[in-house]
Design a protein around this motif. Structure first.
Motif, PDB file in Angstrom:
ATOM      1  N   TYR A  91     -20.024  -8.313  23.610  1.00  0.00           N
ATOM      2  CA  TYR A  91     -19.557  -9.346  24.538  1.00  0.00           C
ATOM      3  C   TYR A  91     -18.384 -10.113  23.919  1.00  0.00           C
ATOM      4  N   SER A  92     -18.543 -10.499  22.664  1.00  0.00           N
ATOM      5  CA  SER A  92     -17.481 -11.232  21.961  1.00  0.00           C
ATOM      6  C   SER A  92     -16.207 -10.396  21.868  1.00  0.00           C
ATOM      7  N   ALA A  93     -16.364  -9.109  21.585  1.00  0.00           N
ATOM      8  CA  ALA A  93     -15.204  -8.218  21.494  1.00  0.00           C
ATOM      9  C   ALA A  93     -14.502  -8.105  22.839  1.00  0.00           C
ATOM     10  N   ARG A  94     -15.260  -8.068  23.942  1.00  0.00           N
ATOM     11  CA  ARG A  94     -14.643  -8.003  25.278  1.00  0.00           C
ATOM     12  C   ARG A  94     -13.830  -9.268  25.569  1.00  0.00           C
ATOM     13  N   VAL A  95     -14.397 -10.412  25.246  1.00  0.00           N
ATOM     14  CA  VAL A  95     -13.679 -11.671  25.487  1.00  0.00           C
ATOM     15  C   VAL A  95     -12.418 -11.715  24.629  1.00  0.00           C
ATOM     16  N   TYR A  96     -12.536 -11.311  23.380  1.00  0.00           N
ATOM     17  CA  TYR A  96     -11.375 -11.288  22.481  1.00  0.00           C
ATOM     18  C   TYR A  96     -10.313 -10.308  22.988  1.00  0.00           C
ATOM     19  N   ALA A  97     -10.713  -9.106  23.362  1.00  0.00           N
ATOM     20  CA  ALA A  97      -9.776  -8.068  23.794  1.00  0.00           C
ATOM     21  C   ALA A  97      -9.105  -8.413  25.114  1.00  0.00           C
ATOM     22  N   ALA A  98      -9.725  -9.243  25.920  1.00  0.00           N
ATOM     23  CA  ALA A  98      -9.125  -9.637  27.202  1.00  0.00           C
ATOM     24  C   ALA A  98      -7.783 -10.334  26.992  1.00  0.00           C
ATOM     25  N   GLY A  99      -7.563 -10.871  25.807  1.00  0.00           N
ATOM     26  CA  GLY A  99      -6.292 -11.516  25.486  1.00  0.00           C
ATOM     27  C   GLY A  99      -5.104 -10.575  25.550  1.00  0.00           C
ATOM     28  N   GLU A 100      -5.333  -9.267  25.611  1.00  0.00           N
ATOM     29  CA  GLU A 100      -4.253  -8.294  25.771  1.00  0.00           C
ATOM     30  C   GLU A 100      -3.617  -8.382  27.151  1.00  0.00           C
ATOM     31  N   LEU A 101      -4.358  -8.884  28.115  1.00  0.00           N
ATOM     32  CA  LEU A 101      -3.826  -9.046  29.466  1.00  0.00           C
ATOM     33  C   LEU A 101      -3.149 -10.409  29.573  1.00  0.00           C
ATOM     34  N   PRO A 102      -1.940 -10.453  30.115  1.00  0.00           N
ATOM     35  CA  PRO A 102      -1.207 -11.730  30.193  1.00  0.00           C
ATOM     36  C   PRO A 102      -1.991 -12.842  30.887  1.00  0.00           C
ATOM     37  N   GLN A 103      -2.740 -12.514  31.940  1.00  0.00           N
ATOM     38  CA  GLN A 103      -3.474 -13.553  32.667  1.00  0.00           C
ATOM     39  C   GLN A 103      -4.648 -14.119  31.880  1.00  0.00           C
ATOM     40  N   PHE A 104      -5.027 -13.445  30.776  1.00  0.00           N
ATOM     41  CA  PHE A 104      -6.136 -13.932  29.955  1.00  0.00           C
ATOM     42  C   PHE A 104      -5.705 -14.267  28.528  1.00  0.00           C
ATOM     43  N   ALA A 105      -4.402 -14.473  28.334  1.00  0.00           N
ATOM     44  CA  ALA A 105      -3.892 -14.828  27.009  1.00  0.00           C
ATOM     45  C   ALA A 105      -4.291 -16.261  26.655  1.00  0.00           C
ATOM     46  N   GLY A 106      -4.469 -16.505  25.390  1.00  0.00           N
ATOM     47  CA  GLY A 106      -4.827 -17.842  24.917  1.00  0.00           C
ATOM     48  C   GLY A 106      -6.288 -18.161  25.172  1.00  0.00           C
ATOM     49  N   TRP A 107      -6.730 -19.294  24.644  1.00  0.00           N
ATOM     50  CA  TRP A 107      -8.152 -19.627  24.777  1.00  0.00           C
ATOM     51  C   TRP A 107      -8.520 -19.967  26.216  1.00  0.00           C
ATOM     52  N   ARG A 108      -7.606 -20.563  26.979  1.00  0.00           N
ATOM     53  CA  ARG A 108      -7.901 -20.870  28.379  1.00  0.00           C
ATOM     54  C   ARG A 108      -8.020 -19.590  29.210  1.00  0.00           C
ATOM     55  N   GLY A 109      -7.162 -18.630  28.923  1.00  0.00           N
ATOM     56  CA  GLY A 109      -7.233 -17.351  29.620  1.00  0.00           C
ATOM     57  C   GLY A 109      -8.530 -16.629  29.323  1.00  0.00           C
ATOM     58  N   ARG A 110      -8.941 -16.670  28.078  1.00  0.00           N
ATOM     59  CA  ARG A 110     -10.203 -16.012  27.715  1.00  0.00           C
ATOM     60  C   ARG A 110     -11.390 -16.737  28.343  1.00  0.00           C
ATOM     61  N   LEU A 111     -11.283 -18.048  28.465  1.00  0.00           N
ATOM     62  CA  LEU A 111     -12.340 -18.799  29.155  1.00  0.00           C
ATOM     63  C   LEU A 111     -12.394 -18.391  30.627  1.00  0.00           C
ATOM     64  N   ARG A 112     -11.231 -18.244  31.274  1.00  0.00           N
ATOM     65  CA  ARG A 112     -11.195 -17.754  32.660  1.00  0.00           C
ATOM     66  C   ARG A 112     -11.836 -16.374  32.753  1.00  0.00           C
ATOM     67  N   PHE A 113     -11.550 -15.513  31.780  1.00  0.00           N
ATOM     68  CA  PHE A 113     -12.137 -14.178  31.754  1.00  0.00           C
ATOM     69  C   PHE A 113     -13.653 -14.261  31.618  1.00  0.00           C
ATOM     70  N   ALA A 114     -14.127 -15.107  30.712  1.00  0.00           N
ATOM     71  CA  ALA A 114     -15.568 -15.241  30.461  1.00  0.00           C
ATOM     72  C   ALA A 114     -16.303 -15.819  31.668  1.00  0.00           C
ATOM     73  N   LEU A 115     -15.604 -16.531  32.539  1.00  0.00           N
ATOM     74  CA  LEU A 115     -16.237 -17.135  33.714  1.00  0.00           C
ATOM     75  C   LEU A 115     -16.213 -16.225  34.945  1.00  0.00           C
ATOM     76  N   GLN A 116     -15.691 -15.006  34.803  1.00  0.00           N
ATOM     77  CA  GLN A 116     -15.738 -14.052  35.907  1.00  0.00           C
ATOM     78  C   GLN A 116     -17.180 -13.595  36.107  1.00  0.00           C
ATOM     79  N   VAL A 117     -17.504 -13.203  37.333  1.00  0.00           N
ATOM     80  CA  VAL A 117     -18.874 -12.811  37.675  1.00  0.00           C
ATOM     81  C   VAL A 117     -19.382 -11.705  36.753  1.00  0.00           C
ATOM     82  N   ARG A 118     -18.566 -10.675  36.522  1.00  0.00           N
ATOM     83  CA  ARG A 118     -19.034  -9.562  35.685  1.00  0.00           C
ATOM     84  C   ARG A 118     -19.349 -10.011  34.263  1.00  0.00           C
ATOM     85  N   MET A 119     -18.580 -10.959  33.738  1.00  0.00           N
ATOM     86  CA  MET A 119     -18.846 -11.440  32.378  1.00  0.00           C
ATOM     87  C   MET A 119     -20.034 -12.405  32.364  1.00  0.00           C
ATOM     88  N   LEU A 120     -20.229 -13.138  33.445  1.00  0.00           N
ATOM     89  CA  LEU A 120     -21.410 -14.004  33.530  1.00  0.00           C
ATOM     90  C   LEU A 120     -22.681 -13.165  33.588  1.00  0.00           C
TER      91      LEU A 120
END
Length: 168
Positions: free
Chosen positions: A77-106
């Motif tokens: 799970y941690s690796a998925r959140v970290y790797a999501a930073g490769e996508l521009p919309q999930f760059a930075g800690w706020r982007g990764r937080l947005r990624f982590a709050l998606q239904v599939r990650m919840l």
């Protein structure tokens, strides 16, 4: 060393292994295949552990296996959140937080929540979250035929599944 084989960063490698849309070849990555096997194994161990006629030592080994798998799920799970930073919309800690709050990650977070809460790992909700994770990983890996076969099998045996979830 990673740059020698065409990967510029560890995050990029994780992204290509964990995100199906990043793969250039069809099918599930080895990493996602291992995750699916871990999910299935954890489900089997959780069911076996609840069998009252098993010797205590077998139940204990099942518990140890579930604990080890839970740690691996937290790492995944941690690796998925970290790797999501490769996508521009999930760059930075706020982007990764947005990624982590998606239904599939919840859903993934729900599946690993017992590790953080110290809750028993064989509740119906956790089993359902694991099944949803398997289906999601199958879709990510472009296994639509396998997903359709799984959906058909579940549909055929839905009454038995409902009964078994109700008794759990």
């Amino acid at each position: 060393r990673l740059s020698l084989i065409g990967w510029s960063t560890m995050r990029g490698l994780l992204y290509r292994e964990l995100f199906g849309e990043a793969r250039q070849t069809p099918g599930v990555s080895r990493t996602n295949a291992i995750v699916v096997v871990m999910i299935l194994l954890s489900t089997v161990l959780a069911v076996v552990q609840t069998e009252p006629d098993l010797p205590a030592v077998v139940q204990a080994w099942c518990g140890h296996g579930l604990t080890a798998l839970s740690v691996m799920f937290v790492l995944e799970y941690s690796a998925r959140v970290y790797a999501a930073g490769e996508l521009p919309q999930f760059a930075g800690w706020r982007g990764r937080l947005r990624f982590a709050l998606q239904v599939r990650m919840l859903i993934d977070l729900l599946a690993i929540a017992p590790v953080f809460l110290g809750v028993s790992d064989h509740t119906v909700l956790i089993r359902l979250a694991r099944i949803v994770r398997i289906v999601r990983l199958a879709q990510i890996g472009q296994l639509s035929a396998a997903t359709e076969a799984l959906a058909a099998a579940i549909s055929i045996r839905r009454m038995e599944l409902i009964l078994s979830f109700g008794l759990a």
